[in-house]
Design a protein around this motif. Structure first.
Motif, PDB file in Angstrom:
ATOM      1  N   LYS A 137     -54.472  50.763  34.642  1.00  0.00           N
ATOM      2  CA  LYS A 137     -53.246  50.662  33.983  1.00  0.00           C
ATOM      3  C   LYS A 137     -52.133  50.091  34.844  1.00  0.00           C
ATOM      4  O   LYS A 137     -51.254  49.064  34.601  1.00  0.00           O
ATOM      5  N   GLN A 138     -51.916  50.633  36.107  1.00  0.00           N
ATOM      6  CA  GLN A 138     -51.051  50.176  37.126  1.00  0.00           C
ATOM      7  C   GLN A 138     -51.388  48.704  37.405  1.00  0.00           C
ATOM      8  O   GLN A 138     -50.450  47.769  37.479  1.00  0.00           O
ATOM      9  N   ARG A 196     -52.897  46.476  35.518  1.00  0.00           N
ATOM     10  CA  ARG A 196     -52.330  45.686  34.392  1.00  0.00           C
ATOM     11  C   ARG A 196     -50.846  45.389  34.564  1.00  0.00           C
ATOM     12  O   ARG A 196     -50.553  44.337  34.001  1.00  0.00           O
ATOM     13  N   ASP A 197     -50.296  46.385  34.680  1.00  0.00           N
ATOM     14  CA  ASP A 197     -48.800  46.214  34.649  1.00  0.00           C
ATOM     15  C   ASP A 197     -48.344  45.332  35.927  1.00  0.00           C
ATOM     16  O   ASP A 197     -47.532  44.520  35.801  1.00  0.00           O
ATOM     17  N   SER A 198     -49.058  45.264  36.975  1.00  0.00           N
ATOM     18  CA  SER A 198     -48.685  44.419  37.924  1.00  0.00           C
ATOM     19  C   SER A 198     -48.992  43.024  37.870  1.00  0.00           C
ATOM     20  O   SER A 198     -48.292  42.113  38.052  1.00  0.00           O
ATOM     21  N   THR A 239     -49.130  41.585  34.637  1.00  0.00           N
ATOM     22  CA  THR A 239     -48.127  40.973  34.008  1.00  0.00           C
ATOM     23  C   THR A 239     -46.936  40.633  34.852  1.00  0.00           C
ATOM     24  O   THR A 239     -46.428  39.605  34.525  1.00  0.00           O
ATOM     25  N   GLN A 240     -46.604  41.412  35.594  1.00  0.00           N
ATOM     26  CA  GLN A 240     -45.364  41.141  36.616  1.00  0.00           C
ATOM     27  C   GLN A 240     -45.465  39.974  37.389  1.00  0.00           C
ATOM     28  O   GLN A 240     -44.727  38.962  37.332  1.00  0.00           O
ATOM     29  N   GLU A 282     -55.289  40.819  41.083  1.00  0.00           N
ATOM     30  CA  GLU A 282     -55.021  42.120  40.290  1.00  0.00           C
ATOM     31  C   GLU A 282     -56.198  41.960  39.145  1.00  0.00           C
ATOM     32  O   GLU A 282     -56.848  43.061  38.816  1.00  0.00           O
TER      33      GLU A 282
END
Length: 148
Positions: A58-59, A61-63, A65-66, A79
């Motif tokens: 999950k972390q 995936r957030d990275s 996207t950013q 990532e």
């Protein structure tokens, strides 16, 4: 073979293959598992390791996207590669039909009738489907069933 043993074996294989991205991802999981074991003073089982892997995916995936939003495709690709490496250690994901059936049976089993029962239903499903279903999708499905 436990999940932790599989990770250690995969770490050795990644070292031999000189696969730096996979090795880094596996090392991060093993480090997070060890940290949790020390912090909480518990013995680690497969459920804990799966929860750690889910959190790390999950972390990432957030990275991802950013990084994509910032135009850093090189870091986003790294990532994405780590996500792929970590997902190989997660259990087979549930299909949409299986998730819907699980939600339906849990609601019936608990006798849930409204939104006040959302937490109870979510807790039971989370223990059964951790790492196998997207909890955001499960939550939305529960809300839909309980408000209908």
């Amino acid at each position: 073979m436990s999940l932790q043993e599989q990770l250690k074996s995969a770490q050795k294989d990644a070292m031999k293959a000189k696969d730096k991205i996979r090795l880094g991802a596996i090392r991060s999981v093993l480090a997070a598992v060890k940290q949790r074991e020390i912090d909480e003073q518990i013995t680690i089982d497969d459920a804990v390791v799966t929860a750690v892997i889910v959190k790390l995916v999950k972390q990432r995936r957030d990275s991802y996207t950013q990084f994509k939003d910032a135009g850093r495709d090189d870091l986003a690709d790294k990532e994405a590669s780590e996500i792929e490496a970590l997902e190989t250690f997660l259990p087979q994901p549930l299909t949409e039909a299986e998730v819907a059936a699980l939600v339906e049976s849990t609601i019936t089993e608990l006798g849930a009738s409204g939104m006040q029962d959302m937490g109870k239903v979510m807790g039971v499903i989370k223990s059964k489907a951790e790492g196998r279903a997207d909890m955001a999708v499960v939550s939305a499905l529960i809300k839909q069933k309980l408000t209908a």
